[in-house]
Design an enzyme around this catalytic site. Structure first.
Site, PDB file in Angstrom:
ATOM      1  N   ARG A 147       0.834  -1.428  -0.298  1.00  0.00           N
ATOM      2  CA  ARG A 147      -0.115  -0.065  -0.442  1.00  0.00           C
ATOM      3  C   ARG A 147       1.432   1.497  -0.227  1.00  0.00           C
ATOM      4  O   ARG A 147       0.409   2.427  -0.691  1.00  0.00           O
ATOM      5  CB  ARG A 147      -0.991  -0.037   1.259  1.00  0.00           C
ATOM      6  CG  ARG A 147      -1.971   0.808   1.189  1.00  0.00           C
ATOM      7  CD  ARG A 147      -3.021   1.035   2.271  1.00  0.00           C
ATOM      8  NE  ARG A 147      -3.321  -0.083   2.492  1.00  0.00           N
ATOM      9  CZ  ARG A 147      -2.757  -0.451   3.987  1.00  0.00           C
ATOM     10  NH1 ARG A 147      -1.922   0.484   4.915  1.00  0.00           N
ATOM     11  NH2 ARG A 147      -4.078  -1.758   4.665  1.00  0.00           N
TER      12      ARG A 147
ATOM     13  N   TYR B 290     -16.047  21.535 -10.457  1.00  0.00           N
ATOM     14  CA  TYR B 290     -16.082  20.103 -11.490  1.00  0.00           C
ATOM     15  C   TYR B 290     -17.545  19.591  -9.723  1.00  0.00           C
ATOM     16  O   TYR B 290     -16.932  19.881  -9.452  1.00  0.00           O
ATOM     17  CB  TYR B 290     -14.860  18.877 -11.740  1.00  0.00           C
ATOM     18  CG  TYR B 290     -15.136  17.923 -12.287  1.00  0.00           C
ATOM     19  CD1 TYR B 290     -15.605  17.402 -13.443  1.00  0.00           C
ATOM     20  CD2 TYR B 290     -14.586  16.742 -10.737  1.00  0.00           C
ATOM     21  CE1 TYR B 290     -15.247  16.337 -13.373  1.00  0.00           C
ATOM     22  CE2 TYR B 290     -15.246  15.435 -11.382  1.00  0.00           C
ATOM     23  CZ  TYR B 290     -14.799  15.471 -12.516  1.00  0.00           C
ATOM     24  OH  TYR B 290     -14.720  14.270 -13.298  1.00  0.00           O
TER      25      TYR B 290
ATOM     26  N   LYS C  26      -6.260  12.921 -17.360  1.00  0.00           N
ATOM     27  CA  LYS C  26      -6.949  13.483 -18.444  1.00  0.00           C
ATOM     28  C   LYS C  26      -5.480  13.996 -19.171  1.00  0.00           C
ATOM     29  O   LYS C  26      -4.532  12.481 -19.495  1.00  0.00           O
ATOM     30  CB  LYS C  26      -6.802  14.482 -17.914  1.00  0.00           C
ATOM     31  CG  LYS C  26      -8.296  14.762 -16.891  1.00  0.00           C
ATOM     32  CD  LYS C  26      -9.376  13.957 -17.234  1.00  0.00           C
ATOM     33  CE  LYS C  26     -10.600  14.175 -17.101  1.00  0.00           C
ATOM     34  NZ  LYS C  26     -11.386  14.375 -15.891  1.00  0.00           N
TER      35      LYS C  26
HETATM   36  C1  LIG Z   1     -12.207  14.735 -15.304  1.00  0.00           C
HETATM   37  C2  LIG Z   1     -11.541  15.449 -13.743  1.00  0.00           C
HETATM   38  C3  LIG Z   1     -11.732  15.423 -12.391  1.00  0.00           C
HETATM   39  C4  LIG Z   1     -11.812  13.851 -12.221  1.00  0.00           C
HETATM   40  O1  LIG Z   1     -10.654  12.836 -11.961  1.00  0.00           O
HETATM   41  P1  LIG Z   1     -11.247  11.386 -12.327  1.00  0.00           P
HETATM   42  O2  LIG Z   1     -10.098  10.720 -12.504  1.00  0.00           O
HETATM   43  O3  LIG Z   1     -12.242  10.851 -13.583  1.00  0.00           O
HETATM   44  O4  LIG Z   1     -11.867  11.047 -11.058  1.00  0.00           O
HETATM   45  C5  LIG Z   1     -11.174  16.044 -11.318  1.00  0.00           C
HETATM   46  N1  LIG Z   1     -11.262  17.557 -12.070  1.00  0.00           N
HETATM   47  C6  LIG Z   1     -11.662  17.707 -13.621  1.00  0.00           C
HETATM   48  C7  LIG Z   1     -11.525  20.075 -13.503  1.00  0.00           C
HETATM   49  C8  LIG Z   1     -12.158  17.044 -14.062  1.00  0.00           C
HETATM   50  O5  LIG Z   1     -12.072  17.146 -15.404  1.00  0.00           O
END
Ligand SMILES: *Cc1c(COP(=O)(O)O)cnc(C)c1O
Length: 399
Positions: free
Chosen positions: A65, A119, A216
């Site tokens: 972990r 978000y 992303k």
């Molecule tokens: C997609 C996104 C998140 C969350 O990310 P995940 O990996 O999908 O949980 C947080 N903040 C913003 C601005 C996003 O576009």
């Protein structure tokens, strides 16, 4: 590799994303750190086990972990992109990163300020688990800037920011908000997913915790969920404690894919940013388009702040169409050949979704001039994407 934490001369971001986290003791001469899988770590003796249990486990094998060199390598590489950072920890998603960072700094009775443009899952956290724990959320106008001072009450403990905002792209005056927060002894957190440290190095701007949905741009290939939090000076211990207590960890395979993606992140971000701006500028000339919400264009609230603070633009923006035809918007989107219809963004491929930010607001009103779409621009040819959108706008107008 030389030790990237002690470079001979200051190095540029392009070099950092290539070299970061590749320590000799982790790579053993292999270019990419291997996937080290582990739950159990074996000790030589009872004495050895006991000594290890008392040690700082940073970059030391202890139990799965706490990670292996595969996860440490990605965390270190991200950390090196934030000059002045104390450390970076990884999470199984961007939302997990946001939730853990907030839980690390908030206690029952505290209030957190969250921008109205945040978000949606961040908003839900405020109205959900945080509320249940006796932590209140106050949503604020993302364009408030130094005016945040007027919203700070006795219970206010932290200011969360997201710049630009989700769906509507308001660029926040992060330095102004940070200055007020520091003077009042508040903790600042920033969701920096859009810009990444390459376009906005947040720790150097005084932010205490900067958060990325690595899902992303870091991963960049739409196939892994991953998040990170980078802590500013004196802020790592509280984050590490919350992270360990909540059992947050990521698999070595996912971390490895994150590292794989990171090596090309600058190249992708530069190209996707260039293509997106060209497409945004083209859309502005179209009679079917009311506004283009791209931080580098004057239609976008806070674009002066963007011009002052950011090193460039990413590849995600929104477009407000003229009229009120929901069917026209669907016809436009459904017929696009080069844009997938789906959530998330930051991958190598283009995406589109309809967005309706007016339904999410509570502190401010979002006056939509018409139906909105959000575009994630990928690495396809810019001309192909424009031709596809041009045909789409004709479908919109015809509906
Ligand atoms: C997609 C996104 C998140 C969350 O990310 P995940 O990996 O999908 O949980 C947080 N903040 C913003 C601005 C996003 O576009």
């Amino acid at each position: 590799m030389t030790d990237p934490t002690h470079p001979a001369a200051p190095i540029a971001d392009a070099t950092r994303v290539v070299q970061g986290g590749r320590r000799d003791e982790w790579t053993r001469g292999i270019v990419n750190p291997p996937v080290w899988r582990a739950s159990t770590i074996l000790y030589d003796s009872v004495a050895d086990l006991r000594t290890n249990a008392k040690r700082d486990t940073t970059h030391r094998l202890f139990y799965g972990r706490r990670g292996t060199p595969t996860q440490w390598s990605l965390a270190d590489a991200l950390d090196e992109l934030e000059p002045g950072a104390e450390g970076t920890l990884l999470y199984p998603s961007g939302v997990a990163a946001i939730a853990t960072a907030l839980l690390a700094v908030l206690s029952p009775g505290d209030e957190v300020l969250i921008p109205d443009s945040a978000y949606d899952p961040t908003r839900s956290l405020g109205g959900g688990i945080l509320k249940r724990m006796g932590i209140s959320t106050r949503f604020y106008d993302p364009l408030v800037g130094a005016g945040i001072a007027d919203l700070i009450g006795r219970a206010t403990r932290a200011v969360f920011m997201e710049s630009p905002g989700s769906l509507t792209f308001e660029v926040q005056d992060v330095p102004a908000i940070v200055a007020v927060a520091k003077a009042r002894g508040l903790v600042t957190l920033l969701d920096n997913t859009w810009a990444t440290p390459l376009l906005f190095p947040a720790i150097a701007r005084g932010v205490d915790y900067t958060i990325l949905a690595c899902t992303k741009y870091v991963v960049g290939h739409s196939d892994v969920m991953l998040g990170s939090v980078t802590a500013g000076p004196g802020r790592l211990e509280a984050l590490r404690t919350a992270t360990y207590q909540l059992g947050q960890c990521v698999s070595p395979d996912d971390a490895w894919l994150g590292s794989r993606g990171l090596r090309t992140m600058k190249l992708r971000l530069d190209e996707q940013g260039r293509s997106a701006l060209a497409i945004a500028e083209w859309l502005k000339t179209r009679p079917e388009v009311a506004r283009v919400l791209h931080p580098a264009l004057p239609d976008c609230p806070g674009y002066e702040v963007f011009a002052r603070d950011f090193k460039g633009a990413a590849g995600l923006f929104s477009v407000v169409l003229k009229g009120d035809s929901d069917a026209g918007r669907a016809a436009m989107i459904d017929g696009l050949a080069h844009f997938g219809i789906g959530y998330s963004w930051g991958g190598y491929e283009s995406l589109v979704i309809p967005v309706d930010p007016q339904f999410y607001r509570t502190a401010t009103r979002w006056a939509a001039d018409g139906p909105m779409i959000r575009l994630q621009i990928g690495l396809e040819d810019t001309g192909d994407l424009i031709a596809d959108l041009e045909a789409g706008l004709k479908r919109f107008a015809a509906a």
